[in-house]
Design a protein around this motif. Structure first.
Motif, PDB file in Angstrom:
ATOM      1  N   LEU A  67      -6.549  -0.256  -4.837  1.00 48.60           N
ATOM      2  CA  LEU A  67      -5.196   0.283  -4.733  1.00 48.60           C
ATOM      3  C   LEU A  67      -4.435  -0.393  -3.595  1.00 48.60           C
ATOM      4  O   LEU A  67      -3.209  -0.520  -3.655  1.00 48.60           O
ATOM      5  CB  LEU A  67      -5.253   1.797  -4.527  1.00 48.60           C
ATOM      6  CG  LEU A  67      -5.974   2.580  -5.638  1.00 48.60           C
ATOM      7  CD1 LEU A  67      -5.833   4.082  -5.393  1.00 48.60           C
ATOM      8  CD2 LEU A  67      -5.462   2.205  -7.013  1.00 48.60           C
ATOM      9  N   GLU A  71      -0.792  -2.272  -3.802  1.00 46.36           N
ATOM     10  CA  GLU A  71       0.277  -2.059  -2.825  1.00 46.36           C
ATOM     11  C   GLU A  71       0.735  -3.394  -2.235  1.00 46.36           C
ATOM     12  O   GLU A  71       1.929  -3.616  -2.003  1.00 46.36           O
ATOM     13  CB  GLU A  71      -0.225  -1.135  -1.718  1.00 46.36           C
ATOM     14  CG  GLU A  71       0.842  -0.718  -0.724  1.00 46.36           C
ATOM     15  CD  GLU A  71       1.860   0.249  -1.312  1.00 46.36           C
ATOM     16  OE1 GLU A  71       2.988   0.306  -0.764  1.00 46.36           O
ATOM     17  OE2 GLU A  71       1.538   0.925  -2.310  1.00 46.36           O
ATOM     18  N   ARG A 104      -4.327  -2.557 -12.489  1.00 45.87           N
ATOM     19  CA  ARG A 104      -4.344  -1.149 -12.919  1.00 45.87           C
ATOM     20  C   ARG A 104      -5.428  -0.917 -13.970  1.00 45.87           C
ATOM     21  O   ARG A 104      -6.136   0.100 -13.929  1.00 45.87           O
ATOM     22  CB  ARG A 104      -2.973  -0.788 -13.495  1.00 45.87           C
ATOM     23  CG  ARG A 104      -2.819   0.682 -13.855  1.00 45.87           C
ATOM     24  CD  ARG A 104      -1.446   0.930 -14.428  1.00 45.87           C
ATOM     25  NE  ARG A 104      -1.182   2.340 -14.577  1.00 45.87           N
ATOM     26  CZ  ARG A 104      -0.681   2.893 -15.678  1.00 45.87           C
ATOM     27  NH1 ARG A 104      -0.422   2.135 -16.734  1.00 45.87           N
ATOM     28  NH2 ARG A 104      -0.436   4.181 -15.732  1.00 45.87           N
ATOM     29  N   TYR A 115      -2.554   6.968 -11.991  1.00 40.38           N
ATOM     30  CA  TYR A 115      -1.273   7.643 -12.181  1.00 40.38           C
ATOM     31  C   TYR A 115      -0.228   7.196 -11.156  1.00 40.38           C
ATOM     32  O   TYR A 115       0.928   7.607 -11.200  1.00 40.38           O
ATOM     33  CB  TYR A 115      -1.451   9.160 -12.077  1.00 40.38           C
ATOM     34  CG  TYR A 115      -2.109   9.611 -10.791  1.00 40.38           C
ATOM     35  CD1 TYR A 115      -1.368   9.750  -9.614  1.00 40.38           C
ATOM     36  CD2 TYR A 115      -3.463   9.886 -10.751  1.00 40.38           C
ATOM     37  CE1 TYR A 115      -1.968  10.141  -8.433  1.00 40.38           C
ATOM     38  CE2 TYR A 115      -4.079  10.284  -9.571  1.00 40.38           C
ATOM     39  CZ  TYR A 115      -3.329  10.410  -8.417  1.00 40.38           C
ATOM     40  OH  TYR A 115      -3.934  10.799  -7.245  1.00 40.38           O
ATOM     41  N   LEU A 116      -0.627   6.364 -10.189  1.00 35.42           N
ATOM     42  CA  LEU A 116       0.314   5.924  -9.169  1.00 35.42           C
ATOM     43  C   LEU A 116       1.452   5.144  -9.809  1.00 35.42           C
ATOM     44  O   LEU A 116       1.231   4.322 -10.706  1.00 35.42           O
ATOM     45  CB  LEU A 116      -0.401   5.048  -8.134  1.00 35.42           C
ATOM     46  CG  LEU A 116      -1.499   5.733  -7.324  1.00 35.42           C
ATOM     47  CD1 LEU A 116      -2.186   4.715  -6.423  1.00 35.42           C
ATOM     48  CD2 LEU A 116      -0.907   6.865  -6.497  1.00 35.42           C
ATOM     49  N   LYS A 119       5.028   0.078  -8.140  1.00 34.71           N
ATOM     50  CA  LYS A 119       5.993  -0.214  -7.090  1.00 34.71           C
ATOM     51  C   LYS A 119       6.503  -1.649  -7.136  1.00 34.71           C
ATOM     52  O   LYS A 119       7.395  -2.025  -6.375  1.00 34.71           O
ATOM     53  CB  LYS A 119       5.371   0.067  -5.721  1.00 34.71           C
ATOM     54  CG  LYS A 119       5.047   1.538  -5.488  1.00 34.71           C
ATOM     55  CD  LYS A 119       4.488   1.763  -4.089  1.00 34.71           C
ATOM     56  CE  LYS A 119       4.156   3.224  -3.855  1.00 34.71           C
ATOM     57  NZ  LYS A 119       3.599   3.448  -2.493  1.00 34.71           N
TER      58      LYS A 119
END
Length: 396
Positions: A67, A71, A104, A115-116, A119
């Motif tokens: 993750l 980011e 993902r 579920y993030l 971005k």
């Protein structure tokens, strides 16, 4: 047609854009992703045989790694300082989104939360464009491309407003500060000002093609005189206009404001006054990928272009550079490998006794009979004899 020519999207094909985006932007990102994925797979394998307490700690490490990479992708910044209608930015965004989706899917395979929200988005793209129509179009193109990707990848939840203003795509001159009237902005001492480019991880694009012998005619004396003063000692007078983008991108790399650059130019950048900017790049950076002479279409006519990709000189030697799709030991400023002839000088024995001779720029020869008729004709409307322009040519 002239207006369309200002919008680089009409003339830069997907294939040519990828020749820049793949080595400059995606190659380092994919290398980093492979490293992250390999580390994550090691952690996942260790979890299978670990105790419950250790497994919980390993799971946290796995989450942080995967993750965290997703980011990281959301903070990559890409600049096109001559963005036209935004095709480079459009395709760069799709490539970033595809890489985010790959991460993902991997996260789901590792039973990590998926579920993030995504971005990765248009806010990571920066552009500079002087044409007002192209500037407005670029923002729309990027947003439509973003919404298309979300829809095609089942992430099409509604957002309001659908199209947002992209303040990071700027309407201004990329190589010189201009005032409200479009004139060079001068300081109290009468010196022109150089505009700052946004800081970005990658600079890519297709700056405008305008030959050095045409810039005064097209841009005007006031602009060109200020441009020459501003870049004195950095870009030779009468170098092609595209060279100013190369020099500013080089300076951005040297200042550590940019990691990698990929720009397209006419293949004339390999020689003459133009090559001085590649000499400066060679002296302070590292050309890691180039296409020396590629056929292209401009205004419906075939031309030949060069693609030059460079990075900080400290990366020199990490991987062999690629020239015209082939690994080579070194890329010289004239975009060749092998023997470097760019430093060749005139032999003293030939000094002042050898000249290139006539250099016709078109098929202007006329046959003797036509020439005699023109030479004996009455003076033209300018009251000057045709002998001013009809002359014999001798070569040897």
């Amino acid at each position: 047609e002239g207006k369309r020519a200002q919008l680089g999207a009409h003339y830069t094909s997907r294939e040519d854009i990828l020749l820049i985006l793949e080595p400059v932007v995606m190659a380092p990102l994919r290398r980093r992703w492979e490293e992250v994925k390999a580390g994550a797979e090691e952690i996942a394998a260790a979890m299978e045989t670990a105790s419950s307490g250790t497994r919980a700690k390993l799971r946290v490490q796995l989450e942080d790694k995967v993750l965290g990479w997703m980011e990281t992708l959301a903070h990559v910044r890409i600049l096109d300082p001559a963005c036209g209608s935004g095709n480079f930015l459009y395709m760069a965004l799709w490539l970033l989104l595809d890489l985010w989706k790959e991460a993902r899917v991997f996260a789901a395979d590792c039973h990590l939360p998926t579920y993030l929200p995504c971005k990765v988005g248009p806010s990571q793209l920066y552009g500079i464009e002087t044409n007002v129509y192209a500037h407005e179009l670029a923002s729309v193109v990027v947003w439509i491309g973003y919404l298309q990707w979300r829809k095609d990848n089942a992430m099409g939840e509604d957002e309001e407003p659908i199209l947002k203003v992209l303040d990071n795509i700027q309407h201004r001159d990329a190589i010189m500060e201009l005032d409200a009237h479009g004139k060079p902005k001068l300081d109290s001492e009468g010196n022109p000002s150089e505009p700052a480019w946004p800081e970005a991880d990658f600079i890519v694009g297709n700056p405008p093609f305008l030959g050095g012998n045409m810039i005064r005619q097209e841009l005007g004396d006031e602009y060109v005189d200020a441009l020459f003063r501003l870049y004195e000692g950095r870009v030779p007078h009468f170098a092609d206009l595209v060279c100013y983008w190369f020099e500013k991108a080089r300076a951005s790399v040297v200042a550590e404001r940019t990691s990698r650059v990929g720009l397209l130019a006419t293949q004339g950048i390999r020689g003459g006054a133009n090559r001085a900017v590649l000499d400066r790049i060679q002296d302070s950076a590292h050309i890691f990928n180039a296409w020396s002479d590629k056929p292209w279409i401009l205004d419906g006519a075939p031309v030949h272009v060069s693609i030059v990709c460079f990075e900080d000189a400290s990366n020199n030697g990490n991987k062999p550079p690629m020239l015209d799709g082939v690994a080579v030991h070194h890329i010289h400023p004239d975009l060749t490998s092998g023997v470097n002839t760019t430093g060749a000088s005139v032999l003293p024995e030939n000094d002042q006794i050898c000249f290139m001779g006539p250099s016709a720029k078109g098929d202007f020869d006329v046959d003797p009979e036509t020439a005699r008729k023109m030479l004996t004709a009455p003076r033209n409307v300018n009251k000057r004899p045709n002998s001013d322009v009809v002359r014999p040519v001798a070569s040897g």
